[in-house]
Design a protein around this motif. Structure first.
Motif, short mmCIF file in Angstrom:
data_model
loop_
_atom_site.label_atom_id
_atom_site.label_comp_id
_atom_site.label_asym_id
_atom_site.label_seq_id
_atom_site.Cartn_x
_atom_site.Cartn_y
_atom_site.Cartn_z
N GLY A 167 -9.94 3.22 11.41
CA GLY A 167 -10.45 4.39 10.76
C GLY A 167 -10.20 4.28 9.08
O GLY A 167 -11.13 4.49 8.41
N LYS A 168 -8.89 3.60 8.56
CA LYS A 168 -8.82 3.37 7.35
C LYS A 168 -9.70 2.37 6.63
O LYS A 168 -10.15 2.38 5.73
CB LYS A 168 -7.48 3.04 7.08
N ILE A 169 -10.16 1.37 7.50
CA ILE A 169 -10.69 0.23 7.20
C ILE A 169 -12.54 0.85 6.77
O ILE A 169 -12.97 0.44 5.94
CB ILE A 169 -10.72 -0.96 8.06
N GLN A 170 -12.62 1.55 7.85
CA GLN A 170 -13.78 2.05 7.54
C GLN A 170 -14.24 3.00 6.40
O GLN A 170 -15.17 3.09 5.85
CB GLN A 170 -14.31 2.93 8.91
N ILE B 284 -1.17 8.09 -0.63
CA ILE B 284 -0.57 8.01 0.76
C ILE B 284 -1.32 7.29 1.64
O ILE B 284 -0.98 6.58 2.67
CB ILE B 284 -0.02 9.34 1.26
N ASP B 285 -2.61 7.55 1.55
CA ASP B 285 -3.71 6.68 2.40
C ASP B 285 -3.61 5.30 2.21
O ASP B 285 -3.67 4.42 3.04
CB ASP B 285 -4.95 7.38 2.13
N TRP B 286 -3.59 4.79 1.10
CA TRP B 286 -3.50 3.48 0.57
C TRP B 286 -2.08 2.95 1.25
O TRP B 286 -2.11 1.90 1.71
CB TRP B 286 -3.60 3.24 -0.83
N PHE B 287 -0.96 3.61 0.96
CA PHE B 287 0.10 3.23 1.58
C PHE B 287 0.06 3.07 3.14
O PHE B 287 0.65 1.98 3.54
CB PHE B 287 1.20 4.04 1.07
#
Length: 73
Positions: free
Chosen positions: A31-34, A46-49
């Motif tokens: 999900g993060k990569i998408q 916080i999402d990048w971390f």
């Protein structure tokens, strides 16, 4: 320390557990990569971390496999 970094089995286990958790509804790192590939709109620090945290076991697995199969001359 060098042994731990080159132990691909440890990083495979970490990637399949920590790297993919939580598993439902899709693996978290997927999900993060998408989200990043979609332009990363609305991503906070916080999402990048979180992306780094879930992606690190995968990077270390790749590193360990390269070190196992490509021996330095």
């Amino acid at each position: 320390m060098k042994t731990l970094l080159n132990n691909w089995k440890t990083w495979l286990f970490a990637s399949l557990t920590l790297g993919l958790a939580p598993f439902v509804p899709e693996p978290h790192i997927v999900g993060k990569i998408q989200w990043i590939l979609g332009g990363a709109n609305g991503m906070n620090a916080i999402d990048w971390f979180d992306t780094v945290q879930h992606g690190t076991p995968w990077l270390l697995l790749i590193r360990a496999l390269v070190m196992k199969f490509i021996k330095p001359a």
